[in-house]
Motif scaffolding. Structure first.
Motif, PDB file in Angstrom:
ATOM      1  N   LEU A  91       0.830  -1.206   0.000  1.00  0.00           N
ATOM      2  CA  LEU A  91       0.000   0.000   0.000  1.00  0.00           C
ATOM      3  C   LEU A  91       0.864   1.256   0.000  1.00  0.00           C
ATOM      4  CD1 LEU A  91      -2.839   1.281   0.211  1.00  0.00           C
ATOM      5  CD2 LEU A  91      -2.526   1.245   2.704  1.00  0.00           C
ATOM      6  N   PHE A  92       1.901   1.296   0.833  1.00  0.00           N
ATOM      7  CA  PHE A  92       2.773   2.464   0.891  1.00  0.00           C
ATOM      8  C   PHE A  92       3.555   2.650  -0.403  1.00  0.00           C
ATOM      9  CE2 PHE A  92       3.239   2.742   5.803  1.00  0.00           C
ATOM     10  CZ  PHE A  92       1.925   3.160   5.874  1.00  0.00           C
ATOM     11  N   ASP A  93       3.975   1.557  -1.021  1.00  0.00           N
ATOM     12  CA  ASP A  93       4.737   1.671  -2.264  1.00  0.00           C
ATOM     13  C   ASP A  93       3.852   1.996  -3.458  1.00  0.00           C
ATOM     14  OD1 ASP A  93       7.104   1.179  -0.987  1.00  0.00           O
ATOM     15  OD2 ASP A  93       7.173  -0.953  -1.458  1.00  0.00           O
ATOM     16  N   GLY A  94       2.554   1.758  -3.345  1.00  0.00           N
ATOM     17  CA  GLY A  94       1.663   2.024  -4.469  1.00  0.00           C
ATOM     18  C   GLY A  94       0.698   3.164  -4.252  1.00  0.00           C
ATOM     19  N   ILE A  95       0.847   3.877  -3.136  1.00  0.00           N
ATOM     20  CA  ILE A  95      -0.100   4.966  -2.863  1.00  0.00           C
ATOM     21  C   ILE A  95       0.069   6.123  -3.832  1.00  0.00           C
ATOM     22  CG2 ILE A  95       1.312   6.297  -1.245  1.00  0.00           C
ATOM     23  CD1 ILE A  95      -1.240   6.463   0.527  1.00  0.00           C
ATOM     24  N   PHE A 152       2.764 -17.001   4.778  1.00  0.00           N
ATOM     25  CA  PHE A 152       1.945 -16.923   3.572  1.00  0.00           C
ATOM     26  C   PHE A 152       1.431 -15.503   3.341  1.00  0.00           C
ATOM     27  CE2 PHE A 152      -2.373 -17.002   1.771  1.00  0.00           C
ATOM     28  CZ  PHE A 152      -2.079 -17.490   0.506  1.00  0.00           C
ATOM     29  N   ASN A 153       0.935 -14.861   4.385  1.00  0.00           N
ATOM     30  CA  ASN A 153       0.450 -13.488   4.237  1.00  0.00           C
ATOM     31  C   ASN A 153       1.584 -12.526   3.894  1.00  0.00           C
ATOM     32  OD1 ASN A 153      -2.595 -13.117   5.046  1.00  0.00           O
ATOM     33  ND2 ASN A 153      -1.784 -14.650   6.445  1.00  0.00           N
ATOM     34  N   ALA A 154       2.744 -12.715   4.517  1.00  0.00           N
ATOM     35  CA  ALA A 154       3.888 -11.869   4.188  1.00  0.00           C
ATOM     36  C   ALA A 154       4.326 -12.074   2.743  1.00  0.00           C
ATOM     37  CB  ALA A 154       5.039 -12.161   5.143  1.00  0.00           C
ATOM     38  N   MET A 155       4.270 -13.314   2.266  1.00  0.00           N
ATOM     39  CA  MET A 155       4.657 -13.581   0.881  1.00  0.00           C
ATOM     40  C   MET A 155       3.653 -12.969  -0.088  1.00  0.00           C
ATOM     41  SD  MET A 155       7.116 -14.915  -0.760  1.00  0.00           S
ATOM     42  CE  MET A 155       7.297 -14.558  -2.505  1.00  0.00           C
ATOM     43  N   GLN A 156       2.382 -12.974   0.251  1.00  0.00           N
ATOM     44  CA  GLN A 156       1.405 -12.300  -0.603  1.00  0.00           C
ATOM     45  C   GLN A 156       1.698 -10.810  -0.690  1.00  0.00           C
ATOM     46  OE1 GLN A 156      -2.841 -14.340  -1.086  1.00  0.00           O
ATOM     47  NE2 GLN A 156      -2.629 -13.408   0.909  1.00  0.00           N
ATOM     48  N   ALA A 157       2.073 -10.196   0.442  1.00  0.00           N
ATOM     49  CA  ALA A 157       2.415  -8.776   0.438  1.00  0.00           C
ATOM     50  C   ALA A 157       3.656  -8.517  -0.405  1.00  0.00           C
ATOM     51  CB  ALA A 157       2.636  -8.292   1.868  1.00  0.00           C
ATOM     52  N   VAL A 158       4.628  -9.415  -0.350  1.00  0.00           N
ATOM     53  CA  VAL A 158       5.852  -9.254  -1.146  1.00  0.00           C
ATOM     54  C   VAL A 158       5.541  -9.340  -2.639  1.00  0.00           C
ATOM     55  CG1 VAL A 158       8.025 -10.381  -1.739  1.00  0.00           C
ATOM     56  CG2 VAL A 158       7.438 -10.003   0.658  1.00  0.00           C
ATOM     57  N   VAL A 159       4.756 -10.334  -3.033  1.00  0.00           N
ATOM     58  CA  VAL A 159       4.406 -10.482  -4.458  1.00  0.00           C
ATOM     59  C   VAL A 159       3.600  -9.287  -4.931  1.00  0.00           C
ATOM     60  CG1 VAL A 159       3.167 -11.900  -6.129  1.00  0.00           C
ATOM     61  CG2 VAL A 159       4.481 -12.993  -4.307  1.00  0.00           C
ATOM     62  N   LEU A 160       2.675  -8.821  -4.110  1.00  0.00           N
ATOM     63  CA  LEU A 160       1.885  -7.645  -4.474  1.00  0.00           C
ATOM     64  C   LEU A 160       2.766  -6.405  -4.593  1.00  0.00           C
ATOM     65  CD1 LEU A 160      -1.070  -6.862  -5.020  1.00  0.00           C
ATOM     66  CD2 LEU A 160      -1.286  -6.295  -2.596  1.00  0.00           C
ATOM     67  N   ASP A 161       3.773  -6.303  -3.742  1.00  0.00           N
ATOM     68  CA  ASP A 161       4.692  -5.172  -3.809  1.00  0.00           C
ATOM     69  C   ASP A 161       5.507  -5.194  -5.095  1.00  0.00           C
ATOM     70  OD1 ASP A 161       5.887  -2.837  -2.353  1.00  0.00           O
ATOM     71  OD2 ASP A 161       7.702  -4.039  -2.580  1.00  0.00           O
ATOM     72  N   VAL A 162       5.872  -6.376  -5.555  1.00  0.00           N
ATOM     73  CA  VAL A 162       6.596  -6.486  -6.826  1.00  0.00           C
ATOM     74  C   VAL A 162       5.739  -5.985  -7.977  1.00  0.00           C
ATOM     75  CG1 VAL A 162       7.619  -8.116  -8.459  1.00  0.00           C
ATOM     76  CG2 VAL A 162       8.067  -8.366  -6.008  1.00  0.00           C
ATOM     77  N   LEU A 163       4.446  -6.279  -7.926  1.00  0.00           N
ATOM     78  CA  LEU A 163       3.550  -5.849  -9.004  1.00  0.00           C
ATOM     79  C   LEU A 163       3.379  -4.330  -9.055  1.00  0.00           C
ATOM     80  CD1 LEU A 163       0.721  -8.552  -8.823  1.00  0.00           C
ATOM     81  CD2 LEU A 163       2.708  -8.469 -10.342  1.00  0.00           C
ATOM     82  N   THR A 164       3.648  -3.644  -7.964  1.00  0.00           N
ATOM     83  CA  THR A 164       3.515  -2.179  -7.980  1.00  0.00           C
ATOM     84  C   THR A 164       4.580  -1.507  -8.847  1.00  0.00           C
ATOM     85  OG1 THR A 164       4.879  -1.966  -5.979  1.00  0.00           O
ATOM     86  CG2 THR A 164       2.491  -2.164  -5.681  1.00  0.00           C
ATOM     87  N   THR A 212      -7.537 -16.708   6.556  1.00  0.00           N
ATOM     88  CA  THR A 212      -6.472 -16.659   5.561  1.00  0.00           C
ATOM     89  C   THR A 212      -6.991 -16.016   4.285  1.00  0.00           C
ATOM     90  OG1 THR A 212      -5.495 -18.681   6.440  1.00  0.00           O
ATOM     91  CG2 THR A 212      -4.801 -17.995   4.240  1.00  0.00           C
ATOM     92  N   PRO A 213      -6.586 -14.792   3.973  1.00  0.00           N
ATOM     93  CA  PRO A 213      -7.031 -14.168   2.718  1.00  0.00           C
ATOM     94  C   PRO A 213      -6.253 -14.721   1.539  1.00  0.00           C
ATOM     95  CG  PRO A 213      -5.545 -12.696   3.871  1.00  0.00           C
ATOM     96  CD  PRO A 213      -5.717 -13.894   4.763  1.00  0.00           C
ATOM     97  N   ARG A 214      -6.927 -14.927   0.452  1.00  0.00           N
ATOM     98  CA  ARG A 214      -6.275 -15.356  -0.795  1.00  0.00           C
ATOM     99  C   ARG A 214      -6.523 -14.269  -1.838  1.00  0.00           C
ATOM    100  NH1 ARG A 214      -4.180 -20.271  -1.014  1.00  0.00           N
ATOM    101  NH2 ARG A 214      -4.117 -20.132  -3.295  1.00  0.00           N
ATOM    102  N   LEU A 215      -5.493 -13.492  -2.075  1.00  0.00           N
ATOM    103  CA  LEU A 215      -5.620 -12.359  -2.977  1.00  0.00           C
ATOM    104  C   LEU A 215      -5.556 -12.824  -4.428  1.00  0.00           C
ATOM    105  CD1 LEU A 215      -3.257  -9.805  -1.195  1.00  0.00           C
ATOM    106  CD2 LEU A 215      -5.712 -10.147  -0.866  1.00  0.00           C
ATOM    107  N   PRO A 216      -6.340 -12.208  -5.298  1.00  0.00           N
ATOM    108  CA  PRO A 216      -6.271 -12.579  -6.720  1.00  0.00           C
ATOM    109  C   PRO A 216      -4.914 -12.227  -7.313  1.00  0.00           C
ATOM    110  CG  PRO A 216      -7.651 -10.634  -6.392  1.00  0.00           C
ATOM    111  CD  PRO A 216      -7.347 -11.168  -5.036  1.00  0.00           C
ATOM    112  N   PHE A 217      -4.451 -13.069  -8.216  1.00  0.00           N
ATOM    113  CA  PHE A 217      -3.206 -12.903  -8.972  1.00  0.00           C
ATOM    114  C   PHE A 217      -1.939 -13.194  -8.149  1.00  0.00           C
ATOM    115  CE2 PHE A 217      -6.133  -9.561 -10.671  1.00  0.00           C
ATOM    116  CZ  PHE A 217      -6.456 -10.205 -11.853  1.00  0.00           C
ATOM    117  N   VAL A 218      -2.027 -13.221  -6.845  1.00  0.00           N
ATOM    118  CA  VAL A 218      -0.804 -13.393  -6.045  1.00  0.00           C
ATOM    119  C   VAL A 218      -0.866 -14.599  -5.114  1.00  0.00           C
ATOM    120  CG1 VAL A 218      -0.310 -10.935  -6.114  1.00  0.00           C
ATOM    121  CG2 VAL A 218      -1.584 -11.866  -4.190  1.00  0.00           C
TER     122      VAL A 218
END
Length: 226
Positions: A91-95, A152-164, A212-218
């Motif tokens: 969120l901070f990297d993509g705001i 798992f949640n931290a890895m989802q945040a990392v993958v989402l951060d890469v997409l930003t 456990t949230p499962r985010l789309p694409f990540v």
């Protein structure tokens, strides 16, 4: 002389083994609920099943998400906190991609205002995004002392951060300043920002509830790395 002949037919009786099986077979098979398979079995069982005549099966609880916790129990408060805080990184990297929406709808900026002190502290450090990325990945995702739920949640945040990084690369590659290209870029930025905010809200709320949230694409990419 007429003779009446009585013909007696032998009664059929099943073999002893089959008869014993028939008599010993219950009307409905019993189901043993173990702690490791109860969530799986409950998803296939109907709401009310009679294990014996006249004895209703208790209504099974169904859950849309599976909570993975240390020792198979519920997620403790520390794990929920660490997992929820992880979603601040993307969120901070993509705001920055929400600047066009902030100009059109100032109420969105006001909704995120409680996070601005943390955001200013985060942006005040040089290379904060680079450092935070590797700190989260090396100290949490690759740290086996944390539960799989946290990693798992931290890895989802990392993958989402890469997409930003993708929208920034698109702007640097094409850099439209006006016309249709600029309108498409603004729409792309708005979509990315709304997606990040939705993932942040969904991830944090799920972690607070111990789900456990499962985010789309990540989610699948995060599963492959754990």
């Amino acid at each position: 002389m007429a003779m009446a002949m009585a013909v007696s037919l032998p009664r059929y009786s099943p073999p002893l083994g089959i008869a014993r099986d028939i008599q010993s077979t219950p009307l409905s098979s019993s189901i043993r609920h173990s702690s490791s398979r109860s969530a799986v079995l409950s998803s296939f069982l109907p709401g009310r099943i009679s294990l014996r005549p006249g004895i209703p099966h208790p209504r099974s609880r169904r859950s849309l998400t599976v909570v993975e916790a240390r020792g198979g129990g519920s997620v403790d408060a520390v794990d929920r906190l660490v997992a929820a805080v992880s979603y601040l990184l993307p969120l901070f990297d993509g705001i920055q991609y929400g600047r066009y929406l902030f100009m059109q709808f100032p109420v969105l900026e006001q909704a995120l205002e409680p996070l601005f002190p943390l955001l200013r502290a985060y942006k005040s450090f040089p290379y904060a995004s680079f450092v935070a990325f590797f700190v989260l990945y090396l100290t949490v995702v690759r740290n086996q002392s944390f539960s799989r739920y946290v990693r798992f949640n931290a890895m989802q945040a990392v993958v989402l951060d890469v997409l930003t990084i993708v929208p920034n690369l698109v702007e640097r590659t094409f850099g439209p300043a006006r016309g249709l290209g600029y309108s498409l870029l603004v729409s792309f930025y708005n979509t990315v920002f709304l997606f990040l905010v939705a993932c942040f809200a969904y991830g944090v709320i799920s972690c607070v509830l111990g789900r456990t949230p499962r985010l789309p694409f990540v989610a699948d990419a995060a599963d492959a790395q754990i």
